[in-house]
Design a protein around this motif. Structure first.
Motif, PDB file in Angstrom:
ATOM      1  N   THR A 251      28.877  16.428 -12.974  1.00 30.37           N
ATOM      2  CA  THR A 251      29.955  15.600 -13.540  1.00 30.37           C
ATOM      3  C   THR A 251      30.865  16.457 -14.418  1.00 30.37           C
ATOM      4  O   THR A 251      30.514  17.571 -14.797  1.00 30.37           O
ATOM      5  N   HIS A 252      32.059  15.914 -14.718  1.00 31.90           N
ATOM      6  CA  HIS A 252      33.005  16.551 -15.639  1.00 31.90           C
ATOM      7  C   HIS A 252      33.420  17.941 -15.166  1.00 31.90           C
ATOM      8  O   HIS A 252      33.594  18.866 -15.961  1.00 31.90           O
ATOM      9  N   LYS A 253      33.595  18.088 -13.849  1.00 30.29           N
ATOM     10  CA  LYS A 253      34.023  19.367 -13.299  1.00 30.29           C
ATOM     11  C   LYS A 253      35.361  19.255 -12.568  1.00 30.29           C
ATOM     12  O   LYS A 253      35.860  20.248 -12.049  1.00 30.29           O
ATOM     13  N   SER A 254      35.937  18.048 -12.524  1.00 33.03           N
ATOM     14  CA  SER A 254      37.169  17.842 -11.771  1.00 33.03           C
ATOM     15  C   SER A 254      37.993  16.734 -12.436  1.00 33.03           C
ATOM     16  O   SER A 254      37.782  16.402 -13.607  1.00 33.03           O
ATOM     17  N   PHE A 255      38.904  16.138 -11.687  1.00 37.21           N
ATOM     18  CA  PHE A 255      39.762  15.067 -12.166  1.00 37.21           C
ATOM     19  C   PHE A 255      38.926  13.830 -12.500  1.00 37.21           C
ATOM     20  O   PHE A 255      38.038  13.455 -11.745  1.00 37.21           O
ATOM     21  N   ARG A 256      39.217  13.199 -13.647  1.00 38.37           N
ATOM     22  CA  ARG A 256      38.481  12.005 -14.074  1.00 38.37           C
ATOM     23  C   ARG A 256      39.444  10.932 -14.571  1.00 38.37           C
ATOM     24  O   ARG A 256      40.479  11.231 -15.157  1.00 38.37           O
ATOM     25  N   LEU A 257      39.075   9.673 -14.346  1.00 46.59           N
ATOM     26  CA  LEU A 257      39.844   8.521 -14.814  1.00 46.59           C
ATOM     27  C   LEU A 257      38.872   7.467 -15.323  1.00 46.59           C
ATOM     28  O   LEU A 257      37.931   7.099 -14.617  1.00 46.59           O
ATOM     29  N   GLY A 258      39.103   6.991 -16.553  1.00 46.86           N
ATOM     30  CA  GLY A 258      38.234   5.959 -17.126  1.00 46.86           C
ATOM     31  C   GLY A 258      39.040   4.781 -17.633  1.00 46.86           C
ATOM     32  O   GLY A 258      40.090   4.952 -18.265  1.00 46.86           O
ATOM     33  N   VAL A 259      38.584   3.549 -17.344  1.00 45.26           N
ATOM     34  CA  VAL A 259      39.236   2.334 -17.837  1.00 45.26           C
ATOM     35  C   VAL A 259      38.147   1.407 -18.382  1.00 45.26           C
ATOM     36  O   VAL A 259      37.061   1.312 -17.816  1.00 45.26           O
ATOM     37  N   GLY A 260      38.460   0.748 -19.495  1.00 42.31           N
ATOM     38  CA  GLY A 260      37.460  -0.143 -20.078  1.00 42.31           C
ATOM     39  C   GLY A 260      37.904  -0.680 -21.417  1.00 42.31           C
ATOM     40  O   GLY A 260      39.086  -0.982 -21.624  1.00 42.31           O
ATOM     41  N   GLY A 261      36.967  -0.767 -22.353  1.00 46.90           N
ATOM     42  CA  GLY A 261      37.279  -1.326 -23.660  1.00 46.90           C
ATOM     43  C   GLY A 261      36.164  -1.069 -24.647  1.00 46.90           C
ATOM     44  O   GLY A 261      35.239  -0.288 -24.392  1.00 46.90           O
ATOM     45  N   TYR A 262      36.242  -1.736 -25.783  1.00 47.19           N
ATOM     46  CA  TYR A 262      35.278  -1.518 -26.854  1.00 47.19           C
ATOM     47  C   TYR A 262      35.215  -2.765 -27.736  1.00 47.19           C
ATOM     48  O   TYR A 262      36.141  -3.586 -27.775  1.00 47.19           O
ATOM     49  N   THR A 263      34.112  -2.912 -28.426  1.00 44.82           N
ATOM     50  CA  THR A 263      33.947  -3.986 -29.398  1.00 44.82           C
ATOM     51  C   THR A 263      33.061  -3.489 -30.525  1.00 44.82           C
ATOM     52  O   THR A 263      32.218  -2.615 -30.317  1.00 44.82           O
ATOM     53  N   GLY A 264      33.275  -4.016 -31.721  1.00 52.14           N
ATOM     54  CA  GLY A 264      32.490  -3.570 -32.864  1.00 52.14           C
ATOM     55  C   GLY A 264      32.921  -4.272 -34.139  1.00 52.14           C
ATOM     56  O   GLY A 264      33.429  -5.394 -34.091  1.00 52.14           O
ATOM     57  N   PHE A 265      32.766  -3.586 -35.261  1.00 53.11           N
ATOM     58  CA  PHE A 265      33.105  -4.206 -36.540  1.00 53.11           C
ATOM     59  C   PHE A 265      33.555  -3.150 -37.539  1.00 53.11           C
ATOM     60  O   PHE A 265      33.270  -1.957 -37.394  1.00 53.11           O
ATOM     61  N   ASN A 266      34.291  -3.621 -38.543  1.00 53.48           N
ATOM     62  CA  ASN A 266      34.794  -2.749 -39.599  1.00 53.48           C
ATOM     63  C   ASN A 266      33.678  -2.435 -40.591  1.00 53.48           C
ATOM     64  O   ASN A 266      32.934  -3.324 -40.998  1.00 53.48           O
ATOM     65  N   VAL A 267      33.548  -1.153 -40.959  1.00 52.88           N
ATOM     66  CA  VAL A 267      32.502  -0.764 -41.904  1.00 52.88           C
ATOM     67  C   VAL A 267      33.053  -0.416 -43.280  1.00 52.88           C
ATOM     68  O   VAL A 267      32.317  -0.502 -44.270  1.00 52.88           O
ATOM     69  N   LYS A 268      34.325   0.012 -43.378  1.00 53.21           N
ATOM     70  CA  LYS A 268      34.898   0.255 -44.701  1.00 53.21           C
ATOM     71  C   LYS A 268      36.403   0.420 -44.594  1.00 53.21           C
ATOM     72  O   LYS A 268      36.946   0.693 -43.519  1.00 53.21           O
ATOM     73  N   GLU A 269      37.072   0.273 -45.720  1.00 46.29           N
ATOM     74  CA  GLU A 269      38.515   0.422 -45.795  1.00 46.29           C
ATOM     75  C   GLU A 269      38.903   0.843 -47.209  1.00 46.29           C
ATOM     76  O   GLU A 269      38.255   0.440 -48.187  1.00 46.29           O
ATOM     77  N   LYS A 270      39.936   1.658 -47.324  1.00 42.96           N
ATOM     78  CA  LYS A 270      40.423   2.066 -48.640  1.00 42.96           C
ATOM     79  C   LYS A 270      41.842   2.615 -48.502  1.00 42.96           C
ATOM     80  O   LYS A 270      42.258   3.056 -47.422  1.00 42.96           O
ATOM     81  N   GLN A 271      42.583   2.584 -49.619  1.00 42.41           N
ATOM     82  CA  GLN A 271      43.939   3.129 -49.667  1.00 42.41           C
ATOM     83  C   GLN A 271      43.952   4.326 -50.617  1.00 42.41           C
ATOM     84  O   GLN A 271      43.399   4.270 -51.711  1.00 42.41           O
ATOM     85  N   ILE A 272      44.587   5.406 -50.174  1.00 39.69           N
ATOM     86  CA  ILE A 272      44.677   6.636 -50.946  1.00 39.69           C
ATOM     87  C   ILE A 272      46.140   6.893 -51.271  1.00 39.69           C
ATOM     88  O   ILE A 272      47.003   6.874 -50.382  1.00 39.69           O
ATOM     89  N   LEU A 273      46.424   7.133 -52.551  1.00 38.91           N
ATOM     90  CA  LEU A 273      47.775   7.445 -53.005  1.00 38.91           C
ATOM     91  C   LEU A 273      47.769   8.791 -53.727  1.00 38.91           C
ATOM     92  O   LEU A 273      46.872   9.054 -54.538  1.00 38.91           O
ATOM     93  N   LYS A 274      48.757   9.625 -53.431  1.00 41.84           N
ATOM     94  CA  LYS A 274      48.918  10.902 -54.130  1.00 41.84           C
ATOM     95  C   LYS A 274      50.363  11.014 -54.601  1.00 41.84           C
ATOM     96  O   LYS A 274      51.297  10.765 -53.836  1.00 41.84           O
ATOM     97  N   TYR A 275      50.531  11.392 -55.877  1.00 40.67           N
ATOM     98  CA  TYR A 275      51.871  11.531 -56.437  1.00 40.67           C
ATOM     99  C   TYR A 275      51.800  12.427 -57.671  1.00 40.67           C
ATOM    100  O   TYR A 275      50.705  12.781 -58.156  1.00 40.67           O
ATOM    101  N   SER A 276      52.955  12.808 -58.174  1.00 41.38           N
ATOM    102  CA  SER A 276      53.040  13.652 -59.374  1.00 41.38           C
ATOM    103  C   SER A 276      53.620  12.836 -60.513  1.00 41.38           C
ATOM    104  O   SER A 276      54.545  12.038 -60.327  1.00 41.38           O
ATOM    105  N   GLU A 277      53.047  13.050 -61.705  1.00 42.92           N
ATOM    106  CA  GLU A 277      53.509  12.326 -62.889  1.00 42.92           C
ATOM    107  C   GLU A 277      53.349  13.226 -64.112  1.00 42.92           C
ATOM    108  O   GLU A 277      52.246  13.723 -64.385  1.00 42.92           O
ATOM    109  N   ASP A 278      54.458  13.453 -64.814  1.00 46.61           N
ATOM    110  CA  ASP A 278      54.445  14.304 -66.010  1.00 46.61           C
ATOM    111  C   ASP A 278      53.853  15.676 -65.714  1.00 46.61           C
ATOM    112  O   ASP A 278      53.089  16.243 -66.526  1.00 46.61           O
ATOM    113  N   GLY A 279      54.195  16.210 -64.549  1.00 45.41           N
ATOM    114  CA  GLY A 279      53.722  17.537 -64.199  1.00 45.41           C
ATOM    115  C   GLY A 279      52.292  17.601 -63.707  1.00 45.41           C
ATOM    116  O   GLY A 279      51.758  18.697 -63.456  1.00 45.41           O
ATOM    117  N   HIS A 280      51.636  16.454 -63.542  1.00 42.12           N
ATOM    118  CA  HIS A 280      50.245  16.414 -63.086  1.00 42.12           C
ATOM    119  C   HIS A 280      50.174  15.804 -61.685  1.00 42.12           C
ATOM    120  O   HIS A 280      50.875  14.832 -61.384  1.00 42.12           O
TER     121      HIS A 280
END
Length: 339
Positions: A251-280
């Motif tokens: 397997t995996h030695k020539s042309f390949r095509l895959g079609v399908g899908g996925y299902t699952g659940f969210n395990v974590k989420e967060k927002q990251i902010l980066k900025y400069s303030e007063d030279g810091h």
């Protein structure tokens, strides 16, 4: 007593040897189950805490504002717990991948057939390809939100990205034909949305919206991680190999095509902010509930040659659960299936 000691010592050695001899797929499966268990434990605990707050609110022991504050506090704490506990498992999985690359993980054994006769002393050695094989999957690319059937290029940077890694099993559907395969496994999908124009995500009335941060942002990124089970029908045009009266199916030695899908659940989420303030240089992480959908399902496809493919996936569920207008995530990138 000495006999018992030797017996226990021998048993411990046997257990240690068995654990050490686990294959990559077995060890990855254990880690994946641990991540699923951790997430379920924390979310179940959060539901119980929220129910307790609701009872207090119904009995008028606390005000609605106090109830909302408590729910937010519990949600943030459980999110931190998930992130901390899952991070340990992610490090185990990362170490497992490094061990596999370094050749420290037990490989699936291939069968060696020795043929010989009294008249012919020549011994030949042949490799028998398994009907089910396994691959390490890694993918990366760009993310785009689709809103009202249009890609939102106005509010997000082109650097919105995703990466995915996991393990997949590849089973030849027909015993004597190499074209059709069922591919299934377990993956972690890391999705990043990067707002433009100094915007950031905020929750208002249970909905997630983009607002002006009031800052000169260098980085604004919402990351949400999904644990999913992908399933694909794969067409592999690798030719079979015939050696005498033996036929082999690589397997995996020539042309390949895959079609399908996925299902699952969210395990974590967060927002990251980066900025400069007063030279810091300042970096903040906002953890908690950004209203990202708890459950995820979608369609995906890939096409390529050998172990490298072009890859696309589309979340059929909205990214944010309670918004008035649905936004779905579209990902385009490159996928690697390492044997």
């Amino acid at each position: 007593m000495k006999t018992m000691i030797f017996y226990v010592a021998g048993l411990l050695c046997l257990i240690a040897t068995s654990a050490k001899a686990q294959t990559f797929e077995e060890r990855a499966g254990v880690i994946a189950r641990d991540i699923e268990r951790i997430t379920k434990e924390e979310k179940d605990s959060l539901k119980a805490e929220v129910e307790t707050v609701n009872i207090q609110l119904e009995n008028k022991a606390i005000t609605k504002e106090e109830a909302d504050a408590k729910k937010q506090q519990f949600a943030e704490q459980r999110a931190r717990n998930i992130e901390t506990r899952v991070a340990v498992q992610e490090e185990k999985l990362a170490q497992l991948v490094r061990d596999k690359v370094d050749g420290k993980v037990k490989k699936d054994k291939f069968r060696i057939v020795f043929n010989g006769s009294s008249k012919d002393t020549t011994i030949t050695k042949e490799l028998s390809y398994k009907r089910t094989t396994s691959q390490l999957v890694f993918a990366l690319g760009v993310n785009r939100l689709v809103t009202d059937d249009k890609i939102d290029n106005d509010n997000f940077k082109w650097r919105s990205d995703f990466y995915e890694w996991g393990v997949a099993f590849n089973t030849r559907v027909f015993r004597n034909n190499n074209l059709l395969h069922a591919k299934y496994g377990l993956s972690l999908q890391y999705n990043n949305l990067r707002p433009d124009n100094d915007m950031m995500f905020a929750t208002e009335g249970g909905k997630t919206v983009l607002v002006d941060s009031g800052l000169d942002l260098d980085v604004a990124r919402l990351r949400y991680v999904n644990l999913v089970v992908p399933v694909h029908l794969e067409f592999d045009f690798t030719k079979k190999q015939v050696n005498g009266d033996k036929t082999y199916f690589p397997t995996h030695k020539s042309f390949r095509l895959g079609v399908g899908g996925y299902t699952g659940f969210n395990v974590k989420e967060k927002q990251i902010l980066k900025y400069s303030e007063d030279g810091h240089d300042i970096k903040t992480k906002q953890k908690g509930d950004f209203n990202v959908s708890d459950f995820v399902y979608g369609v995906s496809a890939y096409v390529g040659y050998g172990e490298v493919s072009l890859y696309a996936k589309y979340d059929l569920q909205p990214v944010f659960a309670n918004n008035d207008v649905d936004s779905n995530n579209l990902s385009l990138g490159i996928r690697f299936d390492f044997n």
